[in-house]
Design a protein around this motif. Sequence first.
Motif, PDB file in Angstrom:
ATOM      1  N   ALA A 269       0.829  -1.208   0.000  1.00 29.64           N
ATOM      2  CA  ALA A 269       0.000   0.000   0.000  1.00 29.64           C
ATOM      3  C   ALA A 269       0.861   1.255   0.000  1.00 29.64           C
ATOM      4  CB  ALA A 269      -0.937  -0.008   1.205  1.00 29.64           C
ATOM      5  N   ARG A 270       2.001   1.212   0.684  1.00 30.56           N
ATOM      6  CA  ARG A 270       2.890   2.373   0.679  1.00 30.56           C
ATOM      7  C   ARG A 270       3.415   2.653  -0.729  1.00 30.56           C
ATOM      8  NH1 ARG A 270       4.519   0.023   5.646  1.00 30.56           N
ATOM      9  NH2 ARG A 270       6.329  -0.995   4.696  1.00 30.56           N
ATOM     10  N   ALA A 271       3.733   1.597  -1.457  1.00 33.47           N
ATOM     11  CA  ALA A 271       4.228   1.792  -2.820  1.00 33.47           C
ATOM     12  C   ALA A 271       3.158   2.429  -3.702  1.00 33.47           C
ATOM     13  CB  ALA A 271       4.675   0.450  -3.396  1.00 33.47           C
ATOM     14  N   MET A 272       1.922   1.965  -3.556  1.00 28.63           N
ATOM     15  CA  MET A 272       0.845   2.533  -4.370  1.00 28.63           C
ATOM     16  C   MET A 272       0.559   3.973  -3.981  1.00 28.63           C
ATOM     17  SD  MET A 272      -1.792  -0.651  -4.958  1.00 28.63           S
ATOM     18  CE  MET A 272      -1.376  -1.688  -3.559  1.00 28.63           C
ATOM     19  N   ALA A 273       0.622   4.271  -2.684  1.00 28.78           N
ATOM     20  CA  ALA A 273       0.394   5.650  -2.242  1.00 28.78           C
ATOM     21  C   ALA A 273       1.443   6.586  -2.821  1.00 28.78           C
ATOM     22  CB  ALA A 273       0.407   5.711  -0.712  1.00 28.78           C
ATOM     23  N   ALA A 274       2.692   6.136  -2.886  1.00 28.12           N
ATOM     24  CA  ALA A 274       3.752   6.967  -3.451  1.00 28.12           C
ATOM     25  C   ALA A 274       3.495   7.230  -4.938  1.00 28.12           C
ATOM     26  CB  ALA A 274       5.107   6.292  -3.257  1.00 28.12           C
ATOM     27  N   VAL A 275       2.985   6.236  -5.655  1.00 27.83           N
ATOM     28  CA  VAL A 275       2.656   6.438  -7.067  1.00 27.83           C
ATOM     29  C   VAL A 275       1.530   7.462  -7.208  1.00 27.83           C
ATOM     30  CG1 VAL A 275       1.711   5.332  -9.137  1.00 27.83           C
ATOM     31  CG2 VAL A 275       3.469   4.171  -7.789  1.00 27.83           C
ATOM     32  N   LEU A 276       0.499   7.353  -6.373  1.00 28.19           N
ATOM     33  CA  LEU A 276      -0.596   8.327  -6.414  1.00 28.19           C
ATOM     34  C   LEU A 276      -0.099   9.730  -6.116  1.00 28.19           C
ATOM     35  CD1 LEU A 276      -3.388   6.333  -4.521  1.00 28.19           C
ATOM     36  CD2 LEU A 276      -3.275   6.782  -6.977  1.00 28.19           C
TER      37      LEU A 276
END
Length: 445
Positions: free
Chosen positions: A187-194
């Motif tokens: 989830a942290r990786a996806m949040a960084a992409v967003l």
Amino acid sequence: MVIRARLGRSRWKTAALTSAALLVPLLATTAQAAPRDGSAALRTGFERTHGQHWTTQPEEEKFLRAVDAAGRRVTLDTIGRTEQGRPLRLARIGAPSPEGPAKVRRGNSLLLICSQHGNEPAGREACLSTIRDLAFAEDRATQRFLSATTVLVVPTANPDGRAADTRGNADGVDINRDHLALETAEARAMAAVLRDYRPDTVYDLHEYGAHEPYYVKDLLSLWPRNLNTAKGVHKESVTLSEKYARPSAEDSGHTTGIYGIWTDPQTGEPVKQVAGDGQERILRNTVGVKGAVGLLAETRIEPLTGADKGDEARNNRRRVGAHLAALEGAFDFTGERRARIEKATGAARRAGFADRGPVYLGGADNERPTEEQVLDDPPCGYRLTGDQFEDVEPVLDLHGVRAEPRRGGGVLVPLRQSQRALVPLLLDPRAEFALTAGAPVRDCG
């Protein structure tokens, strides 16, 4: 010969994206054709076995590296690693542009998140083949589309879960319930992409379990129901579902419906809501709160027809084919409604700086919130102690939430910022999934 494409009503045609030899197995047709370009050699494990086996992770790595090396439009990044050390990949597809998140985004952007739940592999297969197809497309219309659009793809959002064939990650956590607290590496990786790429549209691919006779469609979709989703973004999200993704799947012979709603098989009327609420920690809703158009797409796992029941590979191809058909609608949506999408997402992200209007701690677009769930006159910010801020600073940073140091210690997290609606969901003591109980502040001067 190229694959059948639905996009006849759009000026942007995707028919030339893929040679028939690549996707014929997915669409369960019998026609064969010679490959038209070098992409024919780059097939997923799923394609090579005609749906008998899902692509393994070593096969995925080899496939992505080959596409990255051979395709001039694709850049492959590692955006994180799982608990078990597996890489989380991001494929960026579009016209060549300078490196760096702030410079990569060119025009409209579409982010595909694939298989957050490890035991739902069909979306992953659709995303892997889509990366290749866009990378090698030679027709002018697709090239024009990609010159104004960045397509971002996280092909396997839960590699540990995929390896174990489990819904959760290596720790048993449902990643799709972690887009607020960001406790998982995934989830942290996806949040960084967003945060870094600010995609205009986020398309989340899943699968679901049938419940006969009320919940049996080939594909179900749903938009952000969270009430903090700006009206323009909500409208575009519903349009993506009801005017593009579902019709595209139906044009390909698939049945469709709205996720979370059981319907009467005779009348088509709603019978019961079993899922699909406005919970802010689910990706579909999180992206709406953050100002992006969002859509959840789910294909049915179980075979229901006699042919599918007698042939597991055929049923697997149906699952992937339904996703691919709906994705055609998503690309059509992006191409046709580019200006409307950017207007809606831009307005939503600017609105926070005005710091006006209510914030909702509950409810949904089909569920009236209680009085306690509505902040009609929200505070101007929340004060955090030094210890509180130390605990939550990494999460706030990943969400793109700004904090200001205060005299005497601690910080103020103001509502007057792009992520205004997100701040109370993270810090208000009454919020169901708050990170910590911040102290509401009425005077932020």
